[in-house]
Design a protein around this motif. Structure first.
Motif, PDB file in Angstrom:
ATOM      1  N   ARG A 127       0.992  -1.299  -0.115  1.00 34.27           N
ATOM      2  CA  ARG A 127       0.094   0.077   0.100  1.00 34.27           C
ATOM      3  C   ARG A 127       1.025   1.372  -0.023  1.00 34.27           C
ATOM      4  NH1 ARG A 127      -5.211  -1.694   3.676  1.00 34.27           N
ATOM      5  NH2 ARG A 127      -5.938  -3.531   2.628  1.00 34.27           N
ATOM      6  N   ASN A 146       0.687   4.119  -2.919  1.00 35.64           N
ATOM      7  CA  ASN A 146       0.609   5.501  -2.582  1.00 35.64           C
ATOM      8  C   ASN A 146       1.837   6.270  -3.107  1.00 35.64           C
ATOM      9  OD1 ASN A 146      -1.928   6.390  -1.118  1.00 35.64           O
ATOM     10  ND2 ASN A 146      -1.450   4.281  -0.598  1.00 35.64           N
ATOM     11  N   SER A 148      -4.830   3.218   4.209  1.00 36.84           N
ATOM     12  CA  SER A 148      -5.977   2.598   4.415  1.00 36.84           C
ATOM     13  C   SER A 148      -5.713   1.684   5.654  1.00 36.84           C
ATOM     14  CB  SER A 148      -6.954   2.055   3.461  1.00 36.84           C
ATOM     15  OG  SER A 148      -6.094   1.168   2.756  1.00 36.84           O
ATOM     16  N   GLN A 149      -6.394   1.431   6.658  1.00 41.13           N
ATOM     17  CA  GLN A 149      -5.994   0.387   7.703  1.00 41.13           C
ATOM     18  C   GLN A 149      -4.620   0.379   8.269  1.00 41.13           C
ATOM     19  OE1 GLN A 149      -7.419  -2.562   4.833  1.00 41.13           O
ATOM     20  NE2 GLN A 149      -9.219  -3.191   6.365  1.00 41.13           N
ATOM     21  N   ASN A 186      -9.181  -1.354   0.092  1.00 41.24           N
ATOM     22  CA  ASN A 186      -9.158  -1.399   1.697  1.00 41.24           C
ATOM     23  C   ASN A 186      -9.450  -2.762   2.472  1.00 41.24           C
ATOM     24  OD1 ASN A 186      -8.938   1.425   1.619  1.00 41.24           O
ATOM     25  ND2 ASN A 186     -11.496   1.508   1.852  1.00 41.24           N
TER      26      ASN A 186
END
Length: 476
Positions: free
Chosen positions: A92, A96, A118-119, A155
């Motif tokens: 992730r 990003n 996310s998370q 997510n």
């Protein structure tokens, strides 16, 4: 139809029992429940052994069983390892546009400039404090797999897990495809490949717990297959890919020294040679090496690895990456063998844990052993080269401070193409190391570790020095 059911009633009974065991392992097991863990695992190992034994001439039935057993685990989150949370984290970050090699998860979470993923907190909690406080040590091709999951999964942690499993299962059936071809080339029974593909250790640790040794193993086997076909340039690129998944195959490079030789007569063994004759043969072996081809092979392998790292490179990258790799030698200890003996001696003499010193010396000893295998062993055929790689990695693990269960995937895979079966025994015995997860203090039971290595090393010594003692062919 009824005739077929009668013919295969025992294999079918074994198959459905194994399927139930896999379901229980995936969805009804806490890794802290050590008695249940080893009971299920031992049962699966026995059932797999009997299925291969009974159906070894039915290749596609065994392949079908391997697919179905994996499908049972398809939507289960890993229950023996939390590493997959770090894989998702790194993926992730890449999705990003953040270089995962430049900061630890803890530092990013504390940074005021970190926009977050996310998370993020769930992933940091899941990976554990040890992983969260250290830099990532996963090479670029592994990171690419993480990134694909990061770009696609959004997510969803489960979707990330499913994407990882797609890569792993494709690699494992790539091993099945090219491994079968390679066994035929080496004039070995093709059903040997199922001691890897149907081994519950591989199904649980790779497909189930998401360790990418299978992906690395696919590239290793493909490289060997290409070398057997005398396509050494493509083989070099593929071996470079394997290193870019896991760094482990780097240790195999010295063993190629005599493979690129014009002398291919290692099957002719001359008895009662004196030391002078043996030394003369070693000099002759070195003279017969095709140095241009060997150096070209090394250049392509290393160029492939370097190019894979280039997108991540900056001034801090190398320091962070090698700091993380170095921790495995000088900070961490788990399921070790000879190191634990050395540690005990260190306590008696120094009065404290000497891992920092031992972690510097043991890699040097390992390098000397690998150099000796490269120089003094004939590795000029593919069979002998693979055997050399097997013993190189075996000694490396015997002298390591940390041997996680999934590390055994590589020697297990290599052994399939040799006459040695001690890694199969190891794939059974290594489950004893999971005792440490059965207590809140994470303490290892050194009696169980001792039992594991006494059996494995004892079996290896018997296979090498007293093969006639193993008059039965247990894993044929």
């Amino acid at each position: 139809m009824l005739q077929s059911l009668k013919l295969y009633k025992i294999p079918l009974l074994l198959f459905f029992t194994a399927a139930a065991f896999y379901w229980s392992f995936a969805y009804d097991l806490d890794r802290a429940d050590f008695p249940k863990l080893i009971t299920l695992y031992a049962g699966l190992f026995f059932l797999s052994f009997k299925i291969i034994q009974l159906l070894k001439t039915r290749f596609w039935l065994l392949a079908g069983a391997a697919i179905i057993f994996r499908l049972i685990l398809i939507v289960a989150l890993p229950n023996l390892s939390q590493d997959f949370y770090r894989f998702i984290w790194d993926g992730r970050l890449l999705a990003n546009g953040i270089n995962p090699y430049l900061s630890t998860p803890n530092r990013l979470m504390e940074s005021a400039h970190f926009g977050g993923i996310s998370q993020a907190q769930e992933l940091v909690n899941g990976m554990g404090s040890l992983s969260a406080s250290n830099y990532t040590n996963y090479p670029p091709l592994n990171q690419l797999i993480f990134a694909v999951a990061g770009w696609i999964s959004g997510n969803s942690i489960l979707l990330s897990v499913l994407i990882f499993r797609v890569f792993i299962v494709l690699s494992e059936f790539g091993i099945l495809f090219f491994g079968r071809k390679l066994l035929k080339k080496l004039e070995l029974p093709e059903h040997y490949i199922f001691w890897f593909i149907l081994n519950p250790f591989v199904i649980i640790e790779c497909f189930g717990n998401l360790h990418f040794e299978s992906v690395m193993g696919f590239f290793i086997i493909l490289a060997f297959y290409l070398l057997q076909k005398q396509k050494w340039i493509f083989g070099a690129f593929v071996l470079g890919f394997s290193i870019s998944v896991k760094l482990l195959p780097l240790m195999f490079l010295p063993l190629f020294l005599k493979f690129f030789s014009s002398k291919k007569n290692d099957s002719k063994i001359i008895e009662n040679r004196n030391l002078e004759t043996q030394f003369s043969e070693k000099i002759t072996d070195l003279k017969s090496i095709k140095w241009a081809k060997l150096l070209g092979f090394y250049f392509i392998v290393m160029l492939t690895v370097v190019l894979s790292f280039l997108p991540f490179y900056n001034s801090a990258f190398l320091n962070n990456f090698f700091e993380s790799v170095g921790l495995w030698f000088q900070k961490f200890e788990f399921n070790a063998s000879f190191y634990y003996i050395i540690r005990w001696i260190g306590f008696q003499i120094k009065g404290y844990n000497i891992i920092a010193d031992a972690g510097k010396v043991l890699p040097v000893i390992t390098f000397l052993i690998i150099a000796s295998i490269s120089l003094f062993r004939k590795n000029n055929s593919l069979k002998s080269l693979i055997s050399g790689c097997l013993f190189a990695i075996f000694f490396y693990f015997l002298l390591s401070t940390t041997v996680h269960p999934w590390y055994i995937v590589t020697p297990l895979l290599l052994s399939i193409f040799t006459k040695y079966r001690f890694p199969i025994v190891w794939s059974l015995m290594v489950i004893l190391s999971y005792y440490a997860y059965g207590n809140t203090e994470f303490h290892e039971n050194l009696w169980l570790i001792t039992l594991e290595y006494v059996i494995v090393v004892g079996f290896a010594i018997t296979e090498v020095f007293f093969p006639k003692k193993l008059s039965f062919s247990l894993f044929s």
